[in-house]
Design an enzyme around this catalytic site. Structure first.
Site, mmCIF file in Angstrom:
data_model
loop_
_atom_site.group_PDB
_atom_site.id
_atom_site.type_symbol
_atom_site.label_atom_id
_atom_site.label_comp_id
_atom_site.label_asym_id
_atom_site.label_seq_id
_atom_site.Cartn_x
_atom_site.Cartn_y
_atom_site.Cartn_z
ATOM 1 N N SER A 44 0.845 -1.208 0.000
ATOM 2 C CA SER A 44 0.000 0.000 0.000
ATOM 3 C C SER A 44 0.870 1.243 0.000
ATOM 4 O O SER A 44 2.034 1.211 0.419
ATOM 5 C CB SER A 44 -0.890 0.021 1.250
ATOM 6 O OG SER A 44 -0.064 0.137 2.413
ATOM 7 N N LYS A 61 -5.247 5.877 1.352
ATOM 8 C CA LYS A 61 -4.400 4.685 1.349
ATOM 9 C C LYS A 61 -4.786 3.863 0.121
ATOM 10 O O LYS A 61 -5.950 3.482 -0.035
ATOM 11 C CB LYS A 61 -4.638 3.878 2.636
ATOM 12 C CG LYS A 61 -3.693 2.712 2.827
ATOM 13 C CD LYS A 61 -3.814 2.162 4.237
ATOM 14 C CE LYS A 61 -2.738 1.150 4.542
ATOM 15 N NZ LYS A 61 -2.746 0.769 5.979
ATOM 16 N N ASP A 156 0.634 -2.545 17.659
ATOM 17 C CA ASP A 156 1.899 -1.988 17.165
ATOM 18 C C ASP A 156 1.992 -0.500 17.510
ATOM 19 O O ASP A 156 2.372 0.334 16.695
ATOM 20 C CB ASP A 156 2.019 -2.177 15.637
ATOM 21 C CG ASP A 156 3.470 -1.980 15.171
ATOM 22 O OD1 ASP A 156 3.669 -1.787 13.950
ATOM 23 O OD2 ASP A 156 4.390 -1.977 16.030
ATOM 24 N N ASP A 174 -2.534 3.263 11.575
ATOM 25 C CA ASP A 174 -1.952 1.979 11.187
ATOM 26 C C ASP A 174 -2.520 0.793 11.957
ATOM 27 O O ASP A 174 -1.900 0.251 12.868
ATOM 28 C CB ASP A 174 -0.424 1.994 11.289
ATOM 29 C CG ASP A 174 0.148 0.956 10.327
ATOM 30 O OD1 ASP A 174 1.356 0.955 10.070
ATOM 31 O OD2 ASP A 174 -0.658 0.144 9.827
HETATM 32 N N1 LIG Z 1 -0.582 2.808 7.341
HETATM 33 C C1 LIG Z 1 -1.499 3.739 7.338
HETATM 34 O O1 LIG Z 1 -2.702 3.472 7.377
HETATM 35 C C2 LIG Z 1 -1.027 5.145 7.302
HETATM 36 N N2 LIG Z 1 0.266 5.438 7.114
HETATM 37 N N3 LIG Z 1 0.382 6.771 7.142
HETATM 38 C C3 LIG Z 1 1.707 7.396 7.007
HETATM 39 C C4 LIG Z 1 2.700 6.673 7.927
HETATM 40 C C5 LIG Z 1 4.079 7.256 7.843
HETATM 41 C C6 LIG Z 1 4.998 6.483 8.793
HETATM 42 N N4 LIG Z 1 4.494 6.503 10.157
HETATM 43 C C7 LIG Z 1 3.135 5.992 10.277
HETATM 44 C C8 LIG Z 1 2.185 6.734 9.365
HETATM 45 C C9 LIG Z 1 -0.828 7.353 7.336
HETATM 46 C C10 LIG Z 1 -1.750 6.326 7.445
HETATM 47 C C11 LIG Z 1 -3.201 6.544 7.740
HETATM 48 C C12 LIG Z 1 -3.652 7.934 7.409
HETATM 49 C C13 LIG Z 1 -2.605 9.003 7.567
HETATM 50 C C14 LIG Z 1 -2.988 10.341 7.757
HETATM 51 N N5 LIG Z 1 -2.062 11.305 7.829
HETATM 52 C C15 LIG Z 1 -0.751 10.976 7.730
HETATM 53 N N6 LIG Z 1 0.112 11.988 7.798
HETATM 54 C C16 LIG Z 1 1.434 12.089 7.751
HETATM 55 C C17 LIG Z 1 2.010 13.388 7.619
HETATM 56 C C18 LIG Z 1 3.364 13.558 7.574
HETATM 57 C C19 LIG Z 1 4.289 12.436 7.662
HETATM 58 C C20 LIG Z 1 3.650 11.114 7.803
HETATM 59 C C21 LIG Z 1 2.291 10.947 7.849
HETATM 60 N N7 LIG Z 1 -0.313 9.706 7.542
HETATM 61 C C22 LIG Z 1 -1.226 8.715 7.472
#
Ligand SMILES: NC(=O)c1nn(CC2CCNCC2)c2c1CCc1cnc(N=C3C=CCC=C3)nc1-2
Length: 322
Positions: A44, A61, A156, A174
């Site tokens: 993803s 996503k 996690d 996540d």
């Molecule tokens: N795995 C996910 O569902 C997910 N992953 N990210 C980014 C990851 C980056 C590494 N650390 C964990 C999160 C997201 C989501 C949900 C939805 C979601 C919403 N906003 C952000 N925002 C970010 C803004 C700046 C840097 C990283 C993430 N990120 C996500």
């Protein structure tokens, strides 16, 4: 792949008799302007996106269908969607608004946390003071308590998965490795929908295929492959320690040595670590999950003295990170 989530758009249409009808319209890729990549997983990618009609910003996503099937991850994708569909009523959890799909991909339209990761802020600051740790610890605990009340174990929890919104409030994300507990109503338990049992969710008879991130993995998961609600509270204890110390309590040259430190409860507090926080961490980093402080006792711990729990916590201004 059956889709869930509320209808994402409606359109008024008139028929030949001049009657106006409301048509529910599912959004699709063409309804968004996609921006920067926020994160990448094995199957993803998470992208910032703007709804072209109402200019609202989301994180979308995008999951590759072929890859999901090839890597046998269909079960995990359904668990993630079902988990997110259970966790829609709390400000501290990234919300899933709706899903759609096309030939190649599945799309989860989620809250955008524009403040990035708590870990990033912590790295910039070095460490937090007691006031900031108390605020962010309280919002993380409130969010974990909500997940547990909805029968979800995150499994996690770590500073990388604690995101921050525009107002610097917590948004936990996540849930791809979360565990949904069997419906407690089907078992003799208390009335609030949660058994209150820290061992709730312990997987005793089935092999657990998932282990979290080394530094935050609980001893019970390493020792007996038991993932339970108290495992999230172990990770919470590690996070409180890390916010104040600037590093996690259990960190070694490699994963195996880190696991050995966890199983031996081999950690020390740096000089100057605040006494009141030390007492709380010592009651969370306990090898026996049934002896770990439960959520309600954590809320009443003197470290959180003065915290206004509930809606007031989320209405107040986030403290300036100093
Ligand atoms: N795995 C996910 O569902 C997910 N992953 N990210 C980014 C990851 C980056 C590494 N650390 C964990 C999160 C997201 C989501 C949900 C939805 C979601 C919403 N906003 C952000 N925002 C970010 C803004 C700046 C840097 C990283 C993430 N990120 C996500």
């Amino acid at each position: 792949w059956r889709e869930r989530g509320s209808a994402s758009a409606t359109r008024q249409e008139s028929d030949s008799n001049g009657q106006t009808h409301t048509r529910v319209v599912k959004k699709g890729v063409k309804d968004f302007n996609f921006g920067r990549t926020l994160g990448e997983g094995s199957y993803s990618t998470v992208l910032a996106a703007t709804d072209r009609q109402n200019l609202k910003e989301y994180a979308i996503k995008v999951l590759d269908k072929r890859h999901i099937i090839k890597e046998k991850k269909v079960k995990y994708v359904n668990i993630e969607r079902d988990t997110l569909n259970r966790l829609t009523e709390h400000p501290g959890v990234v919300r899933l608004y709706y899903t759609f799909q096309d030939e190649r991909s599945l799309y989860f339209v989620l809250d955008l946390a524009s403040g990035g990761e708590l870990l990033g802020v912590l790295k910039k600051m070095g460490s937090f003071d007691v006031e900031c740790t108390r605020f962010y610890g309280a919002e993380i605990l409130d969010s974990v308590a909500y997940m547990h009340s909805r029968g979800v174990i995150h499994r996690d929890l770590k500073p990388e998965n604690v995101l921050l919104d525009r107002e610097m409030h917590v948004k936990i994300t996540d849930f791809g490795t979360a565990k949904i507990l069997p419906d407690p109503q089907k078992r003799a338990v208390g009335g609030d929908g949660s058994s209150g049992d820290p061992m709730d969710g312990a997987e005793t008879d089935r092999a657990v295929s998932f282990v979290g991130t080394a530094e935050y993995v609980s001893p019970e998961l390493l020792r007996d492959k038991n993932a339970c609600k108290a495992s999230d509270l172990w990770a919470f204890g590690c996070i409180i320690y890390q916010l104040l110390a600037g590093r996690p309590p259990f960190k070694a040259a490699n994963e195996y040595l880190t696991f050995q430190k966890i199983l031996a409860l081999d950690y020390t507090f740096p000089d100057g670590f605040p006494e009141v926080a030390r007492d709380l961490v010592e009651r969370l980093l306990v090898l026996d999950p049934t002896s770990r402080l439960p959520v309600e006792h954590i809320r009443n711990h003197r470290f959180f003295e003065g915290v206004q729990w509930g809606k007031a916590l989320w209405r107040q201004k986030a403290p300036r990170l100093k």
